[in-house]
Design a protein around this motif. Structure first.
Motif, mmCIF file in Angstrom:
data_model
loop_
_atom_site.group_PDB
_atom_site.id
_atom_site.type_symbol
_atom_site.label_atom_id
_atom_site.label_comp_id
_atom_site.label_asym_id
_atom_site.label_seq_id
_atom_site.Cartn_x
_atom_site.Cartn_y
_atom_site.Cartn_z
ATOM 1 N N ARG A 1 -25.487 -34.626 -20.984
ATOM 2 C CA ARG A 1 -26.952 -34.605 -20.816
ATOM 3 C C ARG A 1 -27.651 -33.745 -21.877
ATOM 4 N N GLN A 2 -26.857 -32.923 -22.589
ATOM 5 C CA GLN A 2 -27.391 -32.112 -23.694
ATOM 6 C C GLN A 2 -28.650 -31.319 -23.302
ATOM 7 N N TRP A 3 -28.482 -30.424 -22.339
ATOM 8 C CA TRP A 3 -29.640 -29.690 -21.801
ATOM 9 C C TRP A 3 -30.358 -28.858 -22.852
ATOM 10 N N ARG A 4 -29.678 -28.503 -23.961
ATOM 11 C CA ARG A 4 -30.317 -27.630 -24.969
ATOM 12 C C ARG A 4 -31.414 -28.338 -25.765
ATOM 13 N N THR A 5 -31.347 -29.671 -25.839
ATOM 14 C CA THR A 5 -32.295 -30.407 -26.677
ATOM 15 C C THR A 5 -33.736 -30.135 -26.252
ATOM 16 N N GLY A 6 -34.554 -29.655 -27.194
ATOM 17 C CA GLY A 6 -35.956 -29.358 -26.909
ATOM 18 C C GLY A 6 -36.165 -28.052 -26.151
ATOM 19 N N ARG A 7 -35.086 -27.277 -25.957
ATOM 20 C CA ARG A 7 -35.216 -26.017 -25.197
ATOM 21 C C ARG A 7 -34.564 -24.881 -25.996
ATOM 22 N N ASP A 8 -35.079 -24.673 -27.199
ATOM 23 C CA ASP A 8 -34.456 -23.721 -28.125
ATOM 24 C C ASP A 8 -34.433 -22.292 -27.585
ATOM 25 N N ALA A 9 -35.531 -21.905 -26.940
ATOM 26 C CA ALA A 9 -35.605 -20.508 -26.471
ATOM 27 C C ALA A 9 -34.518 -20.250 -25.422
ATOM 28 N N LEU A 10 -34.404 -21.165 -24.479
ATOM 29 C CA LEU A 10 -33.406 -20.998 -23.415
ATOM 30 C C LEU A 10 -31.987 -21.065 -23.993
ATOM 31 N N ALA A 11 -31.780 -22.006 -24.908
ATOM 32 C CA ALA A 11 -30.454 -22.153 -25.527
ATOM 33 C C ALA A 11 -30.080 -20.876 -26.286
ATOM 34 N N GLY A 12 -31.058 -20.304 -26.987
ATOM 35 C CA GLY A 12 -30.804 -19.074 -27.736
ATOM 36 C C GLY A 12 -30.445 -17.919 -26.809
ATOM 37 N N TRP A 13 -31.193 -17.822 -25.714
ATOM 38 C CA TRP A 13 -30.892 -16.753 -24.744
ATOM 39 C C TRP A 13 -29.472 -16.926 -24.181
ATOM 40 N N TYR A 14 -29.128 -18.170 -23.830
ATOM 41 C CA TYR A 14 -27.819 -18.396 -23.199
ATOM 42 C C TYR A 14 -26.676 -18.109 -24.173
#
Ligand SMILES: N[C@@H](CCC(=O)N[C@@H](CS)C(=O)NCC(=O)O)C(=O)O
Length: 201
Positions: free
Chosen positions: A172-185
């Motif tokens: 599902r590639q949850w990181r796509t379009g969610r850079d801030a959250l992906a960076g935090w994680y």
């Protein structure tokens, strides 16, 4: 204390990460169980009438269940400050958001795994994923200043939720379009407590 666990359960992982972060991991014996909605393990059913893990069995008091209750108990026991009074409602809402992501993500797996193929509803699965997706968008837009602050139970819960999405819903590639959250994680996932509790099939 004895903790009923499974290496794949993200709710169990919340408790294990909390045990590591509060320096109590050596005070708990973990008991790995095979537990499903159709065949609850007898020890789980005995400790928790809802038939779910995690459950924490205490020698001097009744068993505790639901990861939210167990984590709060462990924090209280260690006086670890994972539920800071000055932002308690935010912390609890963030934890509830993580648990909501997990409920939906786990139900998708159950739908695919425990229902006869002809009864699996793609519409229902997509309905569950919409909940996950909406919650991820909310985290990425409204919760980053909290997540970038001092660690509390909300951080642990969100870390475990995102870890579960990688584990079971990678496509599902949850990181796509969610850079801030992906960076935090990316940073949170490197904590020793997270590395020590990576999910296993
Ligand atoms: N709200 C519960 C959810 C726990 C949960 O859903 N655990 C799953 C494993 S990841 C389970 O035991 N499922 C068995 C069932 O649904 O009967 C918690 O936070 O502990």
């Amino acid at each position: 204390m004895k903790l009923l666990t499974s290496a794949a359960s993200p709710f169990v992982r919340k408790v294990l990460v909390t045990l590591h972060e509060t320096d109590q991991i050596d005070e708990v014996e973990t008991i790995d169980v095979h537990n499903t909605p159709l065949a609850p393990h007898p020890a789980v059913a005995a400790a928790n009438p809802t038939g779910k893990i995690p459950a924490l069995i205490r020698s001097d008091a009744p068993a505790l269940y639901d990861s939210r209750v167990i984590c709060r108990y462990l924090d209280h026991r260690a006086e670890a400050g994972l539920y800071p009074e000055n932002r308690i409602w935010d912390t609890l809402t963030l934890e509830a958001t993580a648990d909501g992501i997990l409920d939906a993500a786990v139900l998708i797996i159950y739908e695919e795994r425990f229902r006869p193929t002809e009864k699996v509803s793609m519409e229902w699965i997509e309905g569950q994923w919409t909940k996950v997706s909406r919650a991820l968008d909310a985290l990425n837009t409204r919760w980053m200043s909290h997540l970038n602050g001092r660690m509390d139970m909300g951080h642990i819960a969100i870390g475990c939720a995102l870890g579960y999405l990688d584990f079971r819903h990678d496509a599902r590639q949850w990181r796509t379009g969610r850079d801030a959250l992906a960076g935090w994680y990316a940073g949170f996932a490197e904590r020793p407590s997270m590395l020590a509790t990576a999910p296993k099939a």
